[in-house]
Design a protein around this motif. Structure first.
Motif, PDB file in Angstrom:
ATOM      1  N   GLY A 237       0.801  -1.221   0.000  1.00  0.00           N
ATOM      2  CA  GLY A 237       0.000   0.000   0.000  1.00  0.00           C
ATOM      3  C   GLY A 237       0.835   1.272   0.000  1.00  0.00           C
ATOM      4  N   PHE A 238       2.108   1.136   0.352  1.00  0.00           N
ATOM      5  CA  PHE A 238       3.019   2.278   0.279  1.00  0.00           C
ATOM      6  C   PHE A 238       3.517   2.326  -1.161  1.00  0.00           C
ATOM      7  N   ASN A 239       2.680   2.900  -2.012  1.00  0.00           N
ATOM      8  CA  ASN A 239       3.002   2.969  -3.434  1.00  0.00           C
ATOM      9  C   ASN A 239       3.443   4.389  -3.795  1.00  0.00           C
ATOM     10  N   GLU A 240       3.699   4.607  -5.065  1.00  0.00           N
ATOM     11  CA  GLU A 240       4.216   5.908  -5.484  1.00  0.00           C
ATOM     12  C   GLU A 240       3.205   7.028  -5.254  1.00  0.00           C
ATOM     13  N   ALA A 241       1.930   6.739  -5.419  1.00  0.00           N
ATOM     14  CA  ALA A 241       0.900   7.758  -5.166  1.00  0.00           C
ATOM     15  C   ALA A 241       0.888   8.141  -3.683  1.00  0.00           C
TER      16      ALA A 241
ATOM     17  N   VAL B  93       5.042  13.666   0.140  1.00  0.00           N
ATOM     18  CA  VAL B  93       5.936  14.735  -0.325  1.00  0.00           C
ATOM     19  C   VAL B  93       5.168  16.034  -0.542  1.00  0.00           C
ATOM     20  N   HIS B  94       4.068  15.952  -1.258  1.00  0.00           N
ATOM     21  CA  HIS B  94       3.323  17.165  -1.603  1.00  0.00           C
ATOM     22  C   HIS B  94       2.417  17.641  -0.471  1.00  0.00           C
ATOM     23  N   GLY B  95       2.205  16.785   0.527  1.00  0.00           N
ATOM     24  CA  GLY B  95       1.380  17.166   1.672  1.00  0.00           C
ATOM     25  C   GLY B  95       2.116  18.058   2.656  1.00  0.00           C
TER      26      GLY B  95
ATOM     27  N   SER C 130      14.227   4.157  -4.892  1.00  0.00           N
ATOM     28  CA  SER C 130      15.359   3.924  -4.000  1.00  0.00           C
ATOM     29  C   SER C 130      14.885   3.570  -2.599  1.00  0.00           C
ATOM     30  N   LEU C 131      13.872   4.271  -2.121  1.00  0.00           N
ATOM     31  CA  LEU C 131      13.321   3.996  -0.793  1.00  0.00           C
ATOM     32  C   LEU C 131      12.818   2.550  -0.719  1.00  0.00           C
TER      33      LEU C 131
ATOM     34  N   LEU D  77      11.825  12.497  -8.091  1.00  0.00           N
ATOM     35  CA  LEU D  77      10.865  11.952  -7.118  1.00  0.00           C
ATOM     36  C   LEU D  77      10.635  10.469  -7.372  1.00  0.00           C
ATOM     37  N   HIS D  78      10.532  10.101  -8.631  1.00  0.00           N
ATOM     38  CA  HIS D  78      10.355   8.692  -8.979  1.00  0.00           C
ATOM     39  C   HIS D  78      11.575   7.880  -8.534  1.00  0.00           C
TER      40      HIS D  78
END
Length: 163
Positions: free
Chosen positions: A75-79, A85-87, A141-142, A135-136
């Motif tokens: 569930g920890f996906n790119e979205a 990040v944007h929050g 990497s994470l 960001l991608h």
């Protein structure tokens, strides 16, 4: 302890099991002895924690970690990552964005350096300067760095109950 007491151990706390008739270590922050005379010892280093409480533990970071998605979870996906990040309204450095305020629970300075290095991002680079491609790469990497660390048994400073 009674049935209403919860003990929570934070990262940085070394927990060791000692069989009956063992000698207690010279230094420890908590020692719990069982009916058979075996015991566990707790040693706290730098940022480690031992919490004993009744009911809900009202610590901001503990609550955030319980309510967040693990970076190892599907569930920890790119979205989800981009939402983190944007929050954040402040223009934080890459290091501050990833490793403070429990935005990504469990991600600390130790692994942060590897993640940023593998992504080719300087720790002081501001998030406003990240391109979509960066960001991608940071997300990839994470996930890869944490996944590889987990597959290899975690950090070499962590031990199980038996040392």
């Amino acid at each position: 302890f009674d049935k209403d007491t919860t003990l929570t151990i934070g990262e940085g706390t070394s927990v060791r099991y000692h069989p009956p008739a063992s000698q207690a270590p010279d230094k420890y922050q908590l020692l719990i002895t069982f009916d058979d005379e075996s015991f566990i010892s707790f040693n706290v280093a730098m940022y480690g924690l031992i919490w004993a409480y009744k009911g809900r533990f009202d610590n901001k970071y503990h609550i955030i970690s319980l309510e967040s998605i693990s970076p190892l979870d599907d569930g920890f996906n790119e979205a989800y990552f981009n939402k983190i990040v944007h929050g954040e309204s402040r223009d934080l450095s890459a290091k501050a964005l990833l490793a403070t305020e429990q935005r990504i629970p469990g991600l600390g300075n130790g692994v942060l350096q590897d993640i940023l290095f593998n992504a080719g991002i300087h720790p002081k680079r501001k998030k406003s300067k990240f391109s979509d491609s960066e960001l991608h790469k940071l997300f990839q990497s994470l996930k890869l760095t944490l996944g590889n660390m987990t597959d290899l048994g975690g950090r070499d400073t962590e031990r199980d109950l038996f040392g």
